[in-house]
Design a protein around this motif. Structure first.
Motif, PDB file in Angstrom:
ATOM      1  N   GLU A 114     -10.745   5.063   5.003  1.00 47.29           N
ATOM      2  CA  GLU A 114     -10.528   5.976   3.868  1.00 47.29           C
ATOM      3  C   GLU A 114     -10.782   5.236   2.560  1.00 47.29           C
ATOM      4  OE1 GLU A 114      -6.576   7.127   4.997  1.00 47.29           O
ATOM      5  OE2 GLU A 114      -5.632   5.398   4.035  1.00 47.29           O
ATOM      6  N   GLU A 147      -9.667   1.344   2.991  1.00 53.06           N
ATOM      7  CA  GLU A 147      -8.606   0.939   3.909  1.00 53.06           C
ATOM      8  C   GLU A 147      -8.971   1.382   5.317  1.00 53.06           C
ATOM      9  OE1 GLU A 147      -4.547   2.502   3.716  1.00 53.06           O
ATOM     10  OE2 GLU A 147      -3.891   0.784   4.910  1.00 53.06           O
ATOM     11  N   ILE A 162      -7.221   2.177   8.675  1.00 50.93           N
ATOM     12  CA  ILE A 162      -5.897   2.426   9.245  1.00 50.93           C
ATOM     13  C   ILE A 162      -6.047   2.542  10.758  1.00 50.93           C
ATOM     14  CG2 ILE A 162      -4.789   3.452   7.220  1.00 50.93           C
ATOM     15  CD1 ILE A 162      -5.527   6.219   8.292  1.00 50.93           C
ATOM     16  N   GLY A 214      -3.375   4.587  -2.215  1.00 50.06           N
ATOM     17  CA  GLY A 214      -3.389   5.710  -1.270  1.00 50.06           C
ATOM     18  C   GLY A 214      -4.717   6.426  -1.347  1.00 50.06           C
ATOM     19  N   ALA A 215      -5.170   6.928  -0.211  1.00 52.53           N
ATOM     20  CA  ALA A 215      -6.500   7.540  -0.154  1.00 52.53           C
ATOM     21  C   ALA A 215      -6.548   8.859  -0.917  1.00 52.53           C
ATOM     22  CB  ALA A 215      -6.897   7.774   1.302  1.00 52.53           C
ATOM     23  N   GLU A 233     -10.149   4.176  -1.304  1.00 52.14           N
ATOM     24  CA  GLU A 233      -8.927   3.945  -2.092  1.00 52.14           C
ATOM     25  C   GLU A 233      -9.303   3.338  -3.438  1.00 52.14           C
ATOM     26  OE1 GLU A 233      -5.363   3.371  -0.735  1.00 52.14           O
ATOM     27  OE2 GLU A 233      -5.753   3.997   1.335  1.00 52.14           O
ATOM     28  N   LYS A 273       0.846  -1.194   0.000  1.00 58.15           N
ATOM     29  CA  LYS A 273       0.000   0.000   0.000  1.00 58.15           C
ATOM     30  C   LYS A 273       0.874   1.233   0.000  1.00 58.15           C
ATOM     31  CE  LYS A 273      -1.054   1.889   3.805  1.00 58.15           C
ATOM     32  NZ  LYS A 273      -1.645   2.367   5.065  1.00 58.15           N
ATOM     33  N   LEU A 274       0.374   2.245  -0.657  1.00 60.55           N
ATOM     34  CA  LEU A 274       1.049   3.540  -0.622  1.00 60.55           C
ATOM     35  C   LEU A 274       0.355   4.425   0.395  1.00 60.55           C
ATOM     36  CD1 LEU A 274       1.560   3.964  -4.431  1.00 60.55           C
ATOM     37  CD2 LEU A 274       3.389   3.991  -2.714  1.00 60.55           C
TER      38      LEU A 274
END
Ligand code: OOG
Ligand code: MG
Length: 246
Positions: free
Chosen positions: A98, A126, A128, A216-217, A100, A53-54
């Motif tokens: 978030e 995602e 987090i 990434g979000a 993605e 994941k970024l």
């Protein structure tokens, strides 16, 4: 030093208890070594790597967290939650969620152009969950903590298409709470993938056929509680999850 830091982070995640920020200095390579050690503990317990994941690929995320450099973390099978399933909130310390988009690699990247290796794309969510108190960290802290990775949901995979500027919405119990565009992901999500190739080479993260990549979000994250959350990416469909307190 790095072994004990990775053990503290691993224990924080398993025990669902936040720890103080680590005092890591500015050495990002050392922070990634802790991340690798942390993942090694999970692999030793039988988890399997399924991708990466970024983080901080959008301005919204950078501003929310006060960090301005893109980072990479690793995903294991234990973090994946089925689309439209429920997830127990007791697994997390102070979860956020978030929207993605996810890519899937059809083959190992090796020396190939990553764009040619992507065989599918999907809407995703995602979850987090920083292992640090108050969800606060420095850049090395969050790298060591596997970029706050906790869980993720992938919607329906579909053949790769133009994802340059797709509207993204996140809904909590049917109400829109965040909105943005895939263009917020470094200007173009495929550009984020190119950055990933560089980061992965520098910090020893494999990019293999079958891997899932979270780009990434596109928007800020919101607290995740006892709600149904939907990510809706226009043209790609939705991914959803329900938080439950048992
Ligand atoms: C770090 C993870 C960032 C993203 O999509 O930008 C991330 C955090 O915000 O705690 O996953
Ligand atoms: Mg993310």
């Amino acid at each position: 030093m790095s072994a004990s830091n990775s053990e503290s982070l691993d224990a924080a995640q398993r025990g669902v208890t936040a720890i103080a920020q680590l005092d890591l200095g500015a050495d990002l390579a050392a922070a990634y070594r802790i991340q690798h050690d942390l993942i090694a503990h999970r692999i030793a317990r039988g988890e399997r790597l399924v991708g990466c994941k970024l983080g901080f690929t959008s301005k919204a995320k950078m501003e929310q967290m006060g960090v301005s450099e893109i980072i990479v973390g690793q995903l294991t099978d234990a973090m994946q939650v089925d689309d439209a399933a429920s997830v127990e909130l007791s697994r997390f310390i102070h979860p956020r969620i978030e929207p993605e988009i996810a890519f899937r690699l059809g083959r190992d990247v090796g020396g190939n152009d990553i764009a040619d290796c992507v065989d599918a794309v999907a809407p995703a969510l995602e979850i987090i969950d920083s292992r640090y108190r108050d969800f606060r960290f420095s850049l090395p802290d969050v790298i060591a903590d596997n970029t706050s990775a906790a869980a993720f949901v992938i919607g329906e995979w579909q053949p790769l298409r133009d994802v340059a500027d797709l509207p993204v919405r996140m809904l909590v119990d049917g109400t829109e709470v965040e909105a943005g565009s895939t263009a917020a992901i470094l200007g173009h999500p495929m550009y984020a993938l190119e950055q990933l190739v560089e980061l992965a080479a520098k910090y020893d993260v494999a990019l293999r056929g079958g891997d899932i990549i979270l780009a990434g979000a596109a928007t800020a994250a919101v607290p995740f509680g006892e709600h149904r959350v939907v990510a809706d990416v226009r043209g790609l469909g939705t991914a959803s999850v329900r938080g439950v307190d048992l």
